[in-house]
Design a protein around this motif. Structure first.
Motif, PDB file in Angstrom:
ATOM      1  N   TYR A   1      28.267  -0.146  -5.869  1.00  0.00           N
ATOM      2  CA  TYR A   1      28.798   0.691  -4.790  1.00  0.00           C
ATOM      3  C   TYR A   1      27.851   0.672  -3.588  1.00  0.00           C
ATOM      4  CZ  TYR A   1      30.582   4.917  -2.456  1.00  0.00           C
ATOM      5  OH  TYR A   1      31.099   5.805  -1.544  1.00  0.00           O
ATOM      6  N   THR A   2      26.564   0.765  -3.873  1.00  0.00           N
ATOM      7  CA  THR A   2      25.572   0.774  -2.797  1.00  0.00           C
ATOM      8  C   THR A   2      25.597  -0.531  -2.009  1.00  0.00           C
ATOM      9  OG1 THR A   2      24.155   2.273  -4.066  1.00  0.00           O
ATOM     10  CG2 THR A   2      23.116   1.042  -2.275  1.00  0.00           C
TER      11      THR A   2
ATOM     12  N   SER B   1      28.094  -2.648  -1.729  1.00  0.00           N
ATOM     13  CA  SER B   1      29.344  -2.707  -0.963  1.00  0.00           C
ATOM     14  C   SER B   1      29.296  -1.793   0.254  1.00  0.00           C
ATOM     15  CB  SER B   1      30.529  -2.316  -1.855  1.00  0.00           C
ATOM     16  OG  SER B   1      30.799  -3.314  -2.800  1.00  0.00           O
ATOM     17  N   SER B   2      28.729  -0.595   0.080  1.00  0.00           N
ATOM     18  CA  SER B   2      28.645   0.354   1.186  1.00  0.00           C
ATOM     19  C   SER B   2      27.779  -0.186   2.317  1.00  0.00           C
ATOM     20  CB  SER B   2      28.081   1.691   0.694  1.00  0.00           C
ATOM     21  OG  SER B   2      28.952   2.298  -0.233  1.00  0.00           O
ATOM     22  N   GLU B   3      26.652  -0.789   1.955  1.00  0.00           N
ATOM     23  CA  GLU B   3      25.774  -1.381   2.981  1.00  0.00           C
ATOM     24  C   GLU B   3      26.502  -2.487   3.735  1.00  0.00           C
ATOM     25  OE1 GLU B   3      22.988  -0.458   4.118  1.00  0.00           O
ATOM     26  OE2 GLU B   3      21.659   0.364   2.597  1.00  0.00           O
TER      27      GLU B   3
ATOM     28  N   GLU C   1      29.769  -2.847   4.085  1.00  0.00           N
ATOM     29  CA  GLU C   1      30.833  -2.271   4.900  1.00  0.00           C
ATOM     30  C   GLU C   1      30.254  -1.574   6.129  1.00  0.00           C
ATOM     31  OE1 GLU C   1      34.830   0.506   4.432  1.00  0.00           O
ATOM     32  OE2 GLU C   1      33.578   0.090   2.683  1.00  0.00           O
ATOM     33  N   TRP C   2      29.107  -0.910   5.952  1.00  0.00           N
ATOM     34  CA  TRP C   2      28.451  -0.247   7.077  1.00  0.00           C
ATOM     35  C   TRP C   2      28.159  -1.245   8.196  1.00  0.00           C
ATOM     36  CZ3 TRP C   2      27.467   4.419   9.015  1.00  0.00           C
ATOM     37  CH2 TRP C   2      26.439   4.563   9.944  1.00  0.00           C
TER      38      TRP C   2
ATOM     39  N   ASN D   1      32.448  -6.710  -2.234  1.00  0.00           N
ATOM     40  CA  ASN D   1      33.628  -6.055  -2.789  1.00  0.00           C
ATOM     41  C   ASN D   1      34.195  -6.805  -3.979  1.00  0.00           C
ATOM     42  OD1 ASN D   1      33.432  -3.982  -0.990  1.00  0.00           O
ATOM     43  ND2 ASN D   1      35.061  -4.678   0.362  1.00  0.00           N
TER      44      ASN D   1
ATOM     45  N   TRP E   1      29.326   8.735   5.620  1.00  0.00           N
ATOM     46  CA  TRP E   1      29.107   7.709   4.600  1.00  0.00           C
ATOM     47  C   TRP E   1      28.116   8.196   3.539  1.00  0.00           C
ATOM     48  CZ3 TRP E   1      30.734   2.342   5.280  1.00  0.00           C
ATOM     49  CH2 TRP E   1      31.565   2.158   6.387  1.00  0.00           C
TER      50      TRP E   1
ATOM     51  N   ILE F   1      26.162   6.295   1.131  1.00  0.00           N
ATOM     52  CA  ILE F   1      25.858   4.888   0.896  1.00  0.00           C
ATOM     53  C   ILE F   1      25.517   4.598  -0.562  1.00  0.00           C
ATOM     54  CG2 ILE F   1      24.272   2.999   1.465  1.00  0.00           C
ATOM     55  CD1 ILE F   1      26.171   3.572   3.744  1.00  0.00           C
ATOM     56  N   ASP F   2      24.675   5.436  -1.167  1.00  0.00           N
ATOM     57  CA  ASP F   2      24.170   5.130  -2.518  1.00  0.00           C
ATOM     58  C   ASP F   2      24.572   6.161  -3.560  1.00  0.00           C
ATOM     59  OD1 ASP F   2      22.637   7.250  -1.674  1.00  0.00           O
ATOM     60  OD2 ASP F   2      20.719   6.389  -2.326  1.00  0.00           O
TER      61      ASP F   2
END
Length: 589
Positions: free
Chosen positions: A34-35, A37-39, A41-42, A63, A329, A331-332
């Motif tokens: 998840y972390t 992917s979030s980074e 996407e950010w 993803n 967001w 993120i982690d």
């Protein structure tokens, strides 16, 4: 020989131990993926460079890795095997296993190629959305400039040109949405969901039809008040622009691109918040949001929030763009929290900043050892929006504004005009979100609305629910629905905001009357630790709590628009008097 009862008890204990081990391993892997992917996407929304596919490739890879894990056949089969014996499990274990299956449904590796195509299509559509350059008179115009013009421009021809420029992104997104609609439906159907809209509705414990009934119930409850607002606005705008009173409000007459909020139509004497905030500057706007929460007993924001967030507009010569829609967001799934905004020193961003920090403090509150990463979410999606919107409402009330150090001058604000301004925000939003947006996305996924009907149906719904119309007929060469970013990047969930408004008034009513013992129309949460304690009791459980139970326990009532109606009842009576002798054109639904 062990008796049957002890044998059964031992077997259940062994099962719970096995489930704990599985969930510990799942949570650790899920959080790491998840972390990443979030980074990715950010970066894809904060640093968009035309022609550079680095962000989309990075996001696609991240993803796909997350999808391969959350949707793996092994995880699906394991979660199903354990849930077959759910009566022997602890409630927290059951909630996590159900979350495993819910997440698997968006990425089932039983149809791995379809999932890969959907991820690639979403990344490409996001690039088109975030990198689009709006043009007016042959020059680029930013979304903030579009919004500012629709709030302040007096010339109708100019307003129409700006409004039409805001819709120019639709055709660019249309082919991608045709593909995405099919891929999103196919993905969730692999785990037994009828369609993507039904999948999203299931997170509330509703079928699509059940959710439609609840949504329509809210719309009908508020319809008489909205009809009064619609009638008042038609006559007010016709007079403002020197035009005959229309039956449906031309969309470019309104101060918002989609007609979702009309509050900029009203200037409240003694309440020039734009001028007061302008004296403070954009940095103060965000810092004041933090001070608000800290005053109620929350911890200061992590230093990383200030160093990693993207809070202000990108300079025009920066060489890159970013998505300008405000968002928060996690993120982690721990304490790396960030916000994406384009804050300027005005009233709108003052309210928005308080709202977005509501999400941030929700993230921080449920990121505690009692909640495994799988359940570090809101009690439902609407709770997240409700908390942010409620803080936004509280931050706009006169006593709070004065306590926050904003100078509105010596004149006392006109209470009825202030209530009108609030209604043109909160009440006007309901038919947009529970009507136009809800039914268009429902029909898109659940009813397979044909692409050749997308634009016509959008304007039919806008006419029925919002009472608005385009400046001139809009053919199917346009795709006006797709100009709303949520349809691309937060699909089939916009009704969250409508439900959140109902929730926010229930929570605010409770805080005002039961904790502060103040008039709900003019409260001051600032410095009240008891309000913070009440909020934390709602925030900290995250998704480990049942949302219906939580609401009933904290407010004593089920989900209802009653508190919202009571709040605006003085305004409804005032509007009836203002509209005496006027023609009503908005039908009941």
């Amino acid at each position: 020989m062990m008796n049957p009862w002890r044998r059964k008890t031992a077997a259940a204990a062994a099962l719970r131990t096995e489930v704990d081990a599985y969930l510990a391993d799942y949570n650790a892997k899920y959080r790491a993926l998840y972390t990443t992917s979030s980074e990715a996407e950010w970066l894809s929304v904060t640093h968009v460079v035309a022609g550079d596919e680095t962000n989309s490739q990075r996001l696609k890879a991240a993803n796909e890795a997350t999808a391969a894990f959350t949707g793996s056949v092994a995880n699906i089969e394991t979660a199903r095997r354990f849930l077959a014996r759910k009566a022997e499990l602890a409630p927290l274990q059951v909630k996590q296993l159900e979350a495993v299956l819910f997440k698997a449904a968006s990425n089932p590796q039983t149809i791995v190629e379809t999932v890969k195509k959907r991820i690639a299509a979403e990344a490409a559509q996001g690039e088109r959305l975030n990198g689009f350059a709006f043009q007016l008179d042959g020059k680029e115009i930013t979304p903030n400039e579009i919004d500012d013009a629709l709030r302040n421009e007096k010339d109708l021809a100019r307003r129409r040109a700006v409004w039409e420029a805001s819709k120019s992104i639709g055709p660019a997104l249309r082919p991608g949405m045709v593909e995405l609609r099919a891929l999103r439906n196919e993905t969730v159907q692999a785990l037994g969901y009828r369609d993507f809209f039904s999948y999203m509705a299931s997170e509330y414990g509703y079928t699509t039809d059940e959710l439609a009934v609840k949504i329509d119930e809210i719309n009908r409850e508020l319809r008489p008040l909205f009809r009064e607002l619609h009638t008042w606005a038609r006559y007010e705008l016709a007079q403002r622009y020197g035009q005959p009173v229309p039956d449906a409000i031309p969309a470019h007459w309104l101060p918002n691109r989609w007609g979702q909020g009309w509050d900029a139509l009203v200037d409240v004497p003694g309440f020039d918040l734009d001028a007061a905030v302008a004296k403070k500057g954009p940095e103060w706007v965000v810092q004041q949001g933090e001070r608000f929460y800290v005053s109620m007993g929350f911890e200061p924001l992590p230093q990383s929030f200030w160093t990693k967030s993207s809070l202000y507009p990108v300079p025009k010569d920066a060489g890159f763009k970013k998505n300008t829609h405000a968002s928060a967001w996690h993120i982690d799934l721990d304490h790396d929290v960030r916000s994406l905004m384009s804050v300027e020193a005005n009233q709108e961003w003052y309210e928005t900043a308080h709202h977005e920090l509501g999400h941030i403090y929700y993230y921080l509150s449920y990121s505690n050892p009692k909640n495994p990463p799988l359940l570090r979410e809101g009690a439902n999606r609407a709770y997240h929006e409700a908390i942010g919107s409620m803080i936004g409402l509280a931050a706009m009330q006169p006593r709070f504004i004065q306590a926050a150090g904003l100078d509105l001058g010596a004149q006392k604000p006109d209470a009825m005009k202030l209530l009108l301004k609030e209604a043109l925000n909160y009440v006007v939003f309901i038919p947009w979100s529970t009507g136009t947006m809800f039914f268009w996305e429902k029909e898109l996924y659940h009813d397979q609305l044909p692409p050749e009907r997308w634009n016509a149906r959008w304007w039919e719904l806008a006419a029925k629910y919002q009472g608005i119309a385009p400046p001139a007929p809009r053919g199917e060469e346009f795709a006006d629905a797709l100009t709303k970013t949520h349809i691309t990047d937060d699909p089939a969930a916009y009704y969250d905001y409508a439900l959140s408004f109902v929730l926010l008034f229930q929570l605010h009513d409770h805080i005002a009357k039961q904790i502060l013992h103040e008039d709900p129309h003019d409260t001051n949460y600032l410095g009240h630790a008891e309000v913070g304690a009440f909020l934390r009791s709602i925030l900290e459980p995250g998704a480990s709590a049942d949302w219906r139970t939580l609401l009933k326990e904290k407010t004593g009532s089920d989900l209802s628009a009653k508190a919202m109606l009571e709040y605006f009842e003085p305004l409804r009576k005032w509007l009836v008097a203002q509209n005496k002798g006027r023609k009503y054109t908005l039908a009941e639904i």
